[in-house]
Design a protein around this motif. Structure first.
Motif, PDB file in Angstrom:
ATOM      1  N   THR A 150      -3.377   2.833 -10.187  1.00  0.00           N
ATOM      2  CA  THR A 150      -2.713   2.700  -8.889  1.00  0.00           C
ATOM      3  C   THR A 150      -3.616   3.162  -7.758  1.00  0.00           C
ATOM      4  O   THR A 150      -3.671   2.533  -6.695  1.00  0.00           O
ATOM      5  CB  THR A 150      -1.398   3.495  -8.888  1.00  0.00           C
ATOM      6  OG1 THR A 150      -0.592   3.044  -9.979  1.00  0.00           O
ATOM      7  CG2 THR A 150      -0.641   3.293  -7.597  1.00  0.00           C
ATOM      8  N   LEU A 151      -4.317   4.265  -7.964  1.00  0.00           N
ATOM      9  CA  LEU A 151      -5.247   4.746  -6.933  1.00  0.00           C
ATOM     10  C   LEU A 151      -6.339   3.711  -6.659  1.00  0.00           C
ATOM     11  O   LEU A 151      -6.747   3.506  -5.512  1.00  0.00           O
ATOM     12  CB  LEU A 151      -5.870   6.073  -7.365  1.00  0.00           C
ATOM     13  CG  LEU A 151      -4.940   7.294  -7.335  1.00  0.00           C
ATOM     14  CD1 LEU A 151      -5.646   8.504  -7.948  1.00  0.00           C
ATOM     15  CD2 LEU A 151      -4.516   7.602  -5.904  1.00  0.00           C
TER      16      LEU A 151
ATOM     17  N   ILE B 161      -5.147   0.702  -4.360  1.00  0.00           N
ATOM     18  CA  ILE B 161      -4.912   0.912  -2.924  1.00  0.00           C
ATOM     19  C   ILE B 161      -6.076   0.398  -2.072  1.00  0.00           C
ATOM     20  O   ILE B 161      -5.867  -0.395  -1.146  1.00  0.00           O
ATOM     21  CB  ILE B 161      -4.599   2.390  -2.631  1.00  0.00           C
ATOM     22  CG1 ILE B 161      -3.271   2.778  -3.286  1.00  0.00           C
ATOM     23  CG2 ILE B 161      -4.542   2.646  -1.126  1.00  0.00           C
ATOM     24  CD1 ILE B 161      -2.950   4.257  -3.204  1.00  0.00           C
TER      25      ILE B 161
ATOM     26  N   GLN C  43       0.826  -1.206   0.000  1.00  0.00           N
ATOM     27  CA  GLN C  43       0.000   0.000   0.000  1.00  0.00           C
ATOM     28  C   GLN C  43       0.863   1.260   0.000  1.00  0.00           C
ATOM     29  O   GLN C  43       0.560   2.231  -0.707  1.00  0.00           O
ATOM     30  CB  GLN C  43      -0.920  -0.012   1.221  1.00  0.00           C
ATOM     31  CG  GLN C  43      -2.004  -1.081   1.143  1.00  0.00           C
ATOM     32  CD  GLN C  43      -2.795  -1.180   2.434  1.00  0.00           C
ATOM     33  OE1 GLN C  43      -2.231  -1.305   3.514  1.00  0.00           O
ATOM     34  NE2 GLN C  43      -4.107  -1.103   2.317  1.00  0.00           N
ATOM     35  N   THR C  44       1.938   1.242   0.789  1.00  0.00           N
ATOM     36  CA  THR C  44       2.872   2.373   0.784  1.00  0.00           C
ATOM     37  C   THR C  44       3.460   2.551  -0.609  1.00  0.00           C
ATOM     38  O   THR C  44       3.578   3.675  -1.121  1.00  0.00           O
ATOM     39  CB  THR C  44       4.003   2.138   1.801  1.00  0.00           C
ATOM     40  OG1 THR C  44       3.445   1.970   3.103  1.00  0.00           O
ATOM     41  CG2 THR C  44       4.982   3.294   1.813  1.00  0.00           C
TER      42      THR C  44
ATOM     43  N   GLN D 269       2.097   1.640  -3.425  1.00  0.00           N
ATOM     44  CA  GLN D 269       1.070   2.127  -4.345  1.00  0.00           C
ATOM     45  C   GLN D 269       0.892   3.636  -4.237  1.00  0.00           C
ATOM     46  O   GLN D 269       0.774   4.338  -5.243  1.00  0.00           O
ATOM     47  CB  GLN D 269      -0.249   1.396  -4.071  1.00  0.00           C
ATOM     48  CG  GLN D 269      -0.233  -0.051  -4.541  1.00  0.00           C
ATOM     49  CD  GLN D 269      -1.307  -0.900  -3.871  1.00  0.00           C
ATOM     50  OE1 GLN D 269      -2.016  -0.442  -2.979  1.00  0.00           O
ATOM     51  NE2 GLN D 269      -1.420  -2.146  -4.288  1.00  0.00           N
ATOM     52  N   ALA D 270       0.872   4.146  -2.996  1.00  0.00           N
ATOM     53  CA  ALA D 270       0.767   5.596  -2.817  1.00  0.00           C
ATOM     54  C   ALA D 270       1.976   6.312  -3.409  1.00  0.00           C
ATOM     55  O   ALA D 270       1.845   7.348  -4.081  1.00  0.00           O
ATOM     56  CB  ALA D 270       0.623   5.926  -1.329  1.00  0.00           C
ATOM     57  N   SER D 271       3.164   5.755  -3.186  1.00  0.00           N
ATOM     58  CA  SER D 271       4.375   6.361  -3.738  1.00  0.00           C
ATOM     59  C   SER D 271       4.417   6.230  -5.259  1.00  0.00           C
ATOM     60  O   SER D 271       4.980   7.093  -5.947  1.00  0.00           O
ATOM     61  CB  SER D 271       5.615   5.694  -3.135  1.00  0.00           C
ATOM     62  OG  SER D 271       5.669   5.914  -1.746  1.00  0.00           O
TER      63      SER D 271
END
Length: 396
Positions: A251-252, A255, A134-135, A137-139
């Protein structure tokens, strides 16, 4: 620095650097370096061939000398290879940079997950890997946005900046990464232990087989999917912008799906995790076929997003299942062995798919990718059945 903070830093920076450099890298290779469909696939084949040759030696390094040295070497080489691809837009330079990247990926993959399993323990590692995903994906979203912005100025810029992020991470890890729970495998036992573990586990063999068939179709899909979108009557405006927007949207969307899967699998027996993977893989196959068969941009974009979202959400589940089948003494070697199977699949599947795209059409090549991945669903189902039986034996 605490291992969890280092783990999240690695997850974040590698995702940012990769997304920045490679979200629009194929556009760079097509429009700046002038690569054709067969050359695009051959670049991927070189990557996988080098990755294959380096996998088992790098896994042995991680099991005998430590996960940290393998991770550090992998980060340095990935950064250097990525920068090289961006500073010289020629087929030869891209091949050379890709080869460095392949060795780096082989050193990093498996060793990073094995380091996490050692430092956090098998009971926690599944949740930690999912949180890292998840980290990442946010990055990835941040990296994509940076890459899009840089690409509007010059297509080579995001490649170089992404590689520089990996190099900066290497400097950071040299100072901050520790290894507290590693126990080296005796040299005379390293390779044999890993191979015996894989050979004696029907679940591992089924997972390796599934990896092979997924890989047979993945290389061609990864190298030709953006080409297909470019051909599918795209909307007005810059291809850099709308291709980047699709990548960010995917990607969003991944998450929250990853979070749902994390909650559904937390503390659950492995067969439940396996059943989720079966469904995720089956839908990926169908979405890939739909993507290949449509010439409408909106439909193709939706299928492209679905494939990317499902793959991103499924990856930590694959890794968790593999880790649960291994012992610490041979973990990195087994993970590298499975990675080797995947590399073999991509090497075997990539050039024929590229030839189909060159000789007939990119759409037919992508449909071939979907068909090649079909047996993976059956093999995953077989792994679930065997895992279920093993769980029942333990309970009895």
């Amino acid at each position: 620095m605490r291992p969890y903070a280092v783990f999240l830093a690695i997850s974040a920076v590698t995702a940012f650097g990769t997304a920045c450099a490679y979200t629009l890298n194929l556009v760079y290779q097509i429009r700046t370096a002038g690569l054709g469909p067969l050359q695009l696939v051959l670049v991927g084949t070189v990557l996988e061939a080098v990755y294959l040759l380096a996998q088992l030696p790098s896994g042995r390094l991680a099991d005998l000398r430590g996960r940290r040295p393998a991770v550090l070497l992998g980060v340095w080489l990935t950064g250097a290879g990525t920068v090289l691809q961006g500073v010289a837009p020629t087929f030869a330079a891209i091949l050379a940079g890709t080869a460095l990247w392949g060795v780096g990926a082989a050193c990093f993959d498996g060793a990073f997950e094995a380091w996490a399993a050692d430092e956090f323990g098998e009971d926690r590692v599944g949740a930690v890997l999912t949180r890292g995903a998840q980290t990442g994906q946010a990055s990835t979203v941040l990296g994509m946005l940076a890459g899009i912005g840089l690409a509007t100025q010059a297509l080579w810029l995001p490649v170089v900046v992404g590689g520089a992020a990996w190099l900066a991470l290497a400097v950071f890890l040299s100072l901050a990464m520790r290894e507290l729970h590693f126990r080296p495998t005796p040299p005379e036992q390293g390779d044999l232990t890993g191979l015996r573990t894989a050979r004696r586990s029907p679940v591992l063999l089924a997972l390796a087989g599934a990896t092979l068939f997924v890989a047979l179709g993945r290389e061609g899909y990864d190298r030709l999917s953006q080409n297909h979108l470019l051909d599918a009557a795209p909307p007005a405006g810059s291809a850099v912008v709308w291709l980047g927007a699709l990548a960010v949207a995917g990607t969003l969307a991944a998450i929250p799906l990853t979070e749902v899967l994390r909650r559904r699998t937390a503390g659950q027996p492995l067969p439940r995790l396996g059943r989720l993977l079966v469904w995720l893989q089956a839908v990926q196959v169908a979405a890939t076929a739909g993507f290949a068969l449509t010439g409408q941009f909106a439909t193709a974009a939706a299928a492209f997003l679905l494939v990317g979202v499902l793959r991103s959400a499924a990856d930590p589940l694959w890794t968790t299942w593999l880790i649960k089948q291994t012992s610490p003494a041979s973990r990195a070697t087994v993970l590298s062995a499975v990675g080797t199977v995947g590399a073999l699949g991509e090497i075997a599947g990539g050039p024929p798919v590229g030839w189909i795209g060159q000789r007939f059409s990119v759409a037919r090549a992508l449909l071939t990718c979907a068909l090649l991945a079909v047996p993976a669903v059956a093999l995953l189902s077989a792994a679930v059945t065997r895992q279920d039986a093993d769980e029942r034996k333990v309970q009895v």
